[in-house]
Design an enzyme around this catalytic site. Structure first.
Site, PDB file in Angstrom:
ATOM      1  N   GLY A 106    -127.812  66.089  88.920  1.00 49.30           N
ATOM      2  CA  GLY A 106    -126.500  66.726  88.955  1.00 49.30           C
ATOM      3  C   GLY A 106    -125.946  66.967  90.345  1.00 49.30           C
ATOM      4  O   GLY A 106    -125.151  67.893  90.543  1.00 49.30           O
ATOM      5  N   THR A 107    -126.314  66.093  91.301  1.00 46.68           N
ATOM      6  CA  THR A 107    -125.759  66.329  92.646  1.00 46.68           C
ATOM      7  C   THR A 107    -124.256  66.016  92.683  1.00 46.68           C
ATOM      8  O   THR A 107    -123.510  66.687  93.396  1.00 46.68           O
ATOM      9  CB  THR A 107    -126.504  65.508  93.728  1.00 46.68           C
ATOM     10  N   ASN A 108    -123.817  65.043  91.905  1.00 44.62           N
ATOM     11  CA  ASN A 108    -122.374  64.780  91.856  1.00 44.62           C
ATOM     12  C   ASN A 108    -121.645  65.933  91.185  1.00 44.62           C
ATOM     13  O   ASN A 108    -120.559  66.320  91.606  1.00 44.62           O
ATOM     14  CB  ASN A 108    -122.094  63.473  91.103  1.00 44.62           C
ATOM     15  N   ARG A 140    -125.813  58.217  67.799  1.00 45.26           N
ATOM     16  CA  ARG A 140    -124.843  58.271  68.894  1.00 45.26           C
ATOM     17  C   ARG A 140    -123.628  59.116  68.516  1.00 45.26           C
ATOM     18  O   ARG A 140    -123.170  59.948  69.283  1.00 45.26           O
ATOM     19  CB  ARG A 140    -124.386  56.848  69.250  1.00 45.26           C
ATOM     20  N   MET A 180    -126.298  59.527  81.241  1.00 44.55           N
ATOM     21  CA  MET A 180    -126.873  58.216  80.961  1.00 44.55           C
ATOM     22  C   MET A 180    -126.849  57.869  79.467  1.00 44.55           C
ATOM     23  O   MET A 180    -127.778  57.249  78.949  1.00 44.55           O
ATOM     24  CB  MET A 180    -128.306  58.144  81.523  1.00 44.55           C
ATOM     25  N   ARG A 181    -125.797  58.248  78.782  1.00 43.02           N
ATOM     26  CA  ARG A 181    -125.619  57.854  77.386  1.00 43.02           C
ATOM     27  C   ARG A 181    -124.340  57.043  77.276  1.00 43.02           C
ATOM     28  O   ARG A 181    -123.332  57.404  77.915  1.00 43.02           O
ATOM     29  CB  ARG A 181    -125.480  59.076  76.457  1.00 43.02           C
ATOM     30  N   ILE A 182    -124.391  56.002  76.486  1.00 50.56           N
ATOM     31  CA  ILE A 182    -123.152  55.247  76.243  1.00 50.56           C
ATOM     32  C   ILE A 182    -122.372  55.974  75.153  1.00 50.56           C
ATOM     33  O   ILE A 182    -122.952  56.409  74.150  1.00 50.56           O
ATOM     34  CB  ILE A 182    -123.496  53.804  75.827  1.00 50.56           C
ATOM     35  N   ASN A 185    -115.850  58.199  85.119  1.00 49.70           N
ATOM     36  CA  ASN A 185    -117.281  57.993  85.358  1.00 49.70           C
ATOM     37  C   ASN A 185    -117.468  57.528  86.798  1.00 49.70           C
ATOM     38  O   ASN A 185    -116.563  56.930  87.382  1.00 49.70           O
ATOM     39  CB  ASN A 185    -117.812  56.913  84.407  1.00 49.70           C
ATOM     40  N   HIS A 191    -120.047  55.111  88.985  1.00 53.30           N
ATOM     41  CA  HIS A 191    -121.066  54.079  88.784  1.00 53.30           C
ATOM     42  C   HIS A 191    -121.560  53.630  90.161  1.00 53.30           C
ATOM     43  O   HIS A 191    -120.753  53.375  91.060  1.00 53.30           O
ATOM     44  CB  HIS A 191    -120.462  52.890  88.024  1.00 53.30           C
ATOM     45  N   SER A 195    -118.314  53.387  92.569  1.00 48.60           N
ATOM     46  CA  SER A 195    -116.952  53.243  92.043  1.00 48.60           C
ATOM     47  C   SER A 195    -116.684  54.353  91.039  1.00 48.60           C
ATOM     48  O   SER A 195    -117.523  54.636  90.187  1.00 48.60           O
ATOM     49  CB  SER A 195    -116.794  51.910  91.302  1.00 48.60           C
ATOM     50  N   ASP A 222    -118.615  50.226  81.845  1.00 43.60           N
ATOM     51  CA  ASP A 222    -118.283  50.102  83.270  1.00 43.60           C
ATOM     52  C   ASP A 222    -117.125  49.133  83.537  1.00 43.60           C
ATOM     53  O   ASP A 222    -117.112  48.431  84.555  1.00 43.60           O
ATOM     54  CB  ASP A 222    -119.517  49.647  84.080  1.00 43.60           C
ATOM     55  N   ALA A 248    -122.294  59.196  99.788  1.00 41.10           N
ATOM     56  CA  ALA A 248    -120.920  58.677  99.694  1.00 41.10           C
ATOM     57  C   ALA A 248    -120.262  59.126  98.387  1.00 41.10           C
ATOM     58  O   ALA A 248    -119.079  59.487  98.362  1.00 41.10           O
ATOM     59  CB  ALA A 248    -120.941  57.153  99.784  1.00 41.10           C
TER      60      ALA A 248
HETATM   61  C1  GAR Z   1    -125.409  58.732  90.566  1.00 39.67           C
HETATM   62  O1  GAR Z   1    -125.815  57.902  91.617  1.00 39.67           O
HETATM   63  C2  GAR Z   1    -124.465  57.992  89.659  1.00 39.67           C
HETATM   64  O2  GAR Z   1    -123.679  57.028  90.318  1.00 39.67           O
HETATM   65  C3  GAR Z   1    -125.419  57.315  88.719  1.00 39.67           C
HETATM   66  O3  GAR Z   1    -126.430  58.264  88.484  1.00 39.67           O
HETATM   67  C4  GAR Z   1    -126.570  59.070  89.656  1.00 39.67           C
HETATM   68  C5  GAR Z   1    -126.552  60.516  89.208  1.00 39.67           C
HETATM   69  O4  GAR Z   1    -126.954  61.346  90.253  1.00 39.67           O
HETATM   70  N1  GAR Z   1    -124.768  56.954  87.506  1.00 39.67           N
HETATM   71  C6  GAR Z   1    -125.090  55.896  86.764  1.00 39.67           C
HETATM   72  O5  GAR Z   1    -126.008  55.158  87.044  1.00 39.67           O
HETATM   73  C7  GAR Z   1    -124.219  55.700  85.539  1.00 39.67           C
HETATM   74  N2  GAR Z   1    -124.475  54.419  84.940  1.00 39.67           N
HETATM   75  P1  GAR Z   1    -126.722  62.909  90.175  1.00 39.67           P
HETATM   76  O6  GAR Z   1    -127.276  63.376  88.833  1.00 39.67           O
HETATM   77  O7  GAR Z   1    -127.498  63.451  91.312  1.00 39.67           O
HETATM   78  O8  GAR Z   1    -125.260  63.134  90.284  1.00 39.67           O
END
Ligand code: GAR
Length: 327
Positions: free
Chosen positions: A21-23, A73, A98-100, A115, A117, A144, A153, A181
């Site tokens: 969850g850093t984003n 799902r 990470m779920r579609i 999202n 990616h 992106s 995606d 980034a």
């Molecule tokens: C991030 O790098 C994000 O781009 C990627 O998972 C990481 C989550 O990091 N997402 C995917 O791969 C989606 N297909 P975080 O939990 O530290 O934010």
């Protein structure tokens, strides 16, 4: 400071996570800067032990967990969706979720799910993006932010950040820098996206696309506002104007022709959040359709444009459109 969004006009976002969850943290802390146009109303996860949940709780953000294990799902999506709706979310922001998502779910939230990616899309959709970029000998990897559509995606890319690949990078070392980034990129992309409904440039570009898609139309300025005409450059007539808070109005609006004063006044009286009587033009039956509002529906705008175009265009052109509509 002037013009800062207040909590009532801030967009409400729910963030879905599966991991660290850093984003999410970057988006959450950015939401607390004075000019942020959004509030985080929920952090939800399919993983009970997702590290990001603790941080969200610590920061006083409501959290929700629904493990996907043992659920279909659609059941998983329904549970997450219900939590988001109850929290009042207007947008869903996927941050390492990470779920579609099911097609129906994406359709219900059409244009309101973002999202991030970890690749420079359209390159490397799916998993193992960093390993694939290193393996291919790419000079750069990156991230992106895109709108989520039913195809994985593949939705419109809103913003990208490039990250140089170093000699000897591993997927892990590269992923760390890509995340740095991402933390810059994602909060800004979310802010831009939720603000665009009040951004005159965005609204005008969208309107222009619709107006000029009608037959034999062109753009011409009139009294300082962009207008759209049907017919030849020489003899064409205006069927629409774009008004950006013109003549003291607070609205960004499309001005189109109604059938007359009765209809105009009725629209303004019964739906004041959508319509207003513009200065000058109102006197001759033109109505202002407000564009900078949360529930704007572009199909509705397209219908008004076509109607006003029909009321203005010469018969030879309306007949053409009628013929085309039969197919
Ligand atoms: C991030 O790098 C994000 O781009 C990627 O998972 C990481 C989550 O990091 N997402 C995917 O791969 C989606 N297909 P975080 O939990 O530290 O934010």
């Amino acid at each position: 400071m002037a013009n800062q969004p207040t909590s009532t006009d801030k967009a409400k976002i729910a963030i879905f996570i599966s991991g660290g969850g850093t984003n999410m943290a970057a988006i959450l802390y950015a939401s607390r800067l004075p000019d942020a146009p959004y509030d985080v109303v929920l952090v939800a996860s399919n993983m009970p032990d997702a590290g990001g949940l603790k941080l969200a709780e610590l920061e006083g953000i409501p959290t929700y967990v629904h493990s996907h294990k043992g659920h279909s799902r659609s059941a998983q999506d329904a549970a997450m969706e219900q939590a988001a709706v109850q929290a009042g979310a207007q947008y869903l922001v996927l941050a390492g979720y990470m779920r579609i998502l099911s097609e129906e779910f994406v359709r219900r939230w059409d244009g309101r799910i973002l999202n991030i990616h970890p690749s420079l899309l359209p390159k490397y959709k799916g998993l193992d993006t960093h390993a694939r970029a290193i393996e291919a000998g790419d000079s750069h990897a990156g991230a992106s932010v895109h709108v989520v559509t039913a195809e994985l995606d593949a939705g419109d890319v809103l913003a990208q950040a490039k990250v140089a690949i170093a000699l000897g990078d591993t997927p892990e070392s590269l992923s760390e820098r890509v995340k740095l980034a991402e933390h810059q990129l994602y909060p800004r992309a979310v802010a831009d996206y939720v603000s665009r409904g009040s951004d005159p440039d965005f609204l005008f570009a969208k309107l222009r696309g619709l107006a000029l898609a009608l037959p034999e139309t062109h753009e011409r300025e009139s009294h300082g506002s962009p207008g759209f005409r049907v017919g030849t450059q020489k003899t064409g007539k205006y069927f629409a104007y774009f008004s950006d808070r013109h003549h003291g109005s607070e609205h960004i609006a499309l001005l189109v022709k109604t059938s007359g004063m009765d209809e105009l006044l009725n629209l303004v009286e019964t739906q004041p959040e959508t319509y207003y009587k513009p200065a000058f033009y109102g006197a001759s039956g033109w109505v202002g359709v407000i564009l900078n509002r949360a529930d704007l529906d572009w199909d509705h705008i397209a219908e008004w444009l076509e109607r006003s175009w029909r009321a203005t265009a010469p018969a030879r052109l309306t007949k053409l459109l009628d013929a085309a509509d039969q197919f």
